[in-house]
Design a protein around this motif. Structure first.
Motif: not given
Length: 383
Positions: A34-52
């Motif tokens: 994009a020519a003018n993005p809202v922000i630029k993330v720098r990386d993934l932080a974490w992934l969220s899951f649910e498990k029983p």
């Protein structure tokens, strides 16, 4: 966290440079940024899951090579050995499911800018936790968080890369090579792959809202004029190189999680760690091999709840100057070498559930999938 290697600024590099890709974009095709993005993330932080079953989830995590950061009755937080945030957060839930990714912002002001643009709000991360987060939803319906100021852990001891004797440059004299049969010690979360019947809308959202840039596009053979059907997106960190892809997504009847990938030290860590997993009864999905887009050495496994996860090493690093490559989407084009890709990895094994998923996707009001594109996808994945 990704290594920060200084790189000189410069003009955009042709997709032909250094055999990144045989083909670049044609006139009028998606620019991949994009020519003018809202922000630029720098990386993934974490992934969220649910498990029983958090006990079972913890056993697999340790066998896979992740480190337990914290554990309570209802929450399990996992990390890698490198300095950084959690890599995975698992909360107790009725069924095993992927919740969504959380990306890292560069500054608290980015959260405020994102909140103003989307109509969301900046909220504290949680009781007793530092940091703030903006909660969003991508066009597929996947919950996406963007966080700043989350807890960061100090680095842990690394799994040392084995010295290799290569041609005229021996690094090991009077010593044998004996990789330890142990879990491949995960260094960090590397990337996430998603599937969506709203590929173009999702692609534009991640490019425009989060400032991600495309490293490679794949298109269906004979249908390039209809646009790409897969994109490998990296974080735009300017002249600091970033992983070839932090997020990949492809057109599909399904919605959401395909797999997530975790970096380890080297090929020996992948192979010996794989033997360790096999001895404990886990099932390999595909590997060991080397990818084309991204160049990673890879090995794919299923966790006890059948979610797919990947060990990888030696991936490409691109700075902001590299243009997207364009290539046809085929099953044989997924690897430079390794065993034939499996139906399990491709998700093409027929079943009533998959047929129902395809039927629902074709009928959905918001779908970009057509019958001709679905048939072309199935053909590409068998080619």
């Amino acid at each position: 966290m990704s290594p920060e290697i200084p790189a000189p600024p410069g003009p955009l590099q042709s997709a032909h440079s250094g055999l990144h890709s045989e083909h670049g974009a044609r006139r009028g095709e998606h620019p991949g940024r994009a020519a003018n993005p809202v922000i630029k993330v720098r990386d993934l932080a974490w992934l969220s899951f649910e498990k029983p079953d958090l006990d079972r989830a913890e056993r697999f995590a340790r066998d896979f090579g992740l480190t337990v950061a914290t554990r309570t009755r209802d929450e399990l937080r996992l990390r890698g050995t490198l300095e950084g945030t959690d890599a995975i957060v698992i909360r107790r839930g009725a069924v095993s499911r992927f919740v969504g990714p959380v990306f890292q912002a560069d500054d608290h002001a980015d959260l405020e800018r994102l909140a103003r643009h989307t109509g969301a709000r900046v909220r504290p991360l949680g009781p007793g936790q530092p940091g703030a987060v903006v909660d969003l939803t991508d066009p597929t319906g996947v919950p996406v968080g963007v966080v700043y100021g989350a807890q960061s852990y100090d680095a842990l001891p690394e799994q040392v890369a084995l010295p290799l004797n290569t041609g005229t440059r021996p690094a090991r004299i009077n010593a044998a090579q004996r990789p330890a049969r142990e879990p491949a010690r995960v260094q960090r979360l590397g990337h996430l792959v998603l599937q969506t019947p709203r590929f173009a809308a999702a692609l534009d959202w991640y490019v425009e809202a989060l400032g991600m840039i495309v490293s490679d596009f794949l298109f269906l053979p004979g249908q390039r004029d209809l646009g790409p059907t897969m994109a490998f997106l990296r974080c735009d960190r300017g002249t600091t190189p970033a992983d070839h892809h932090t997020l990949a997504m492809h057109l599909s009847p399904g919605r959401g999680y395909v797999h997530s990938a975790y970096q380890v030290t080297d090929l020996d860590a992948i192979a010996a760690g794989g033997e360790y997993l096999a001895e404990r009864g886990y099932r390999r999905t595909w590997g060991i091999g080397r990818h084309i887009q991204g160049s990673q050495l890879f090995d794919y496994w299923r966790d006890p709840d059948r979610l797919m996860v990947e060990h990888f090493a030696d991936g490409d690093l691109f700075d902001c100057t590299v243009e997207p490559g364009w290539a046809p989407m085929t099953a044989s084009g997924l690897a430079q070498w390794g065993p034939p890709v499996t139906r399990d990895f491709l998700g093409t094994a027929p079943s009533p559930a998959r047929l129902r998923e395809a039927f629902q996707a074709l009928r959905a009001a918001d779908t970009e999938l057509t019958t001709s594109r679905l048939l072309a996808l199935l053909k590409a994945m068998s080619s």
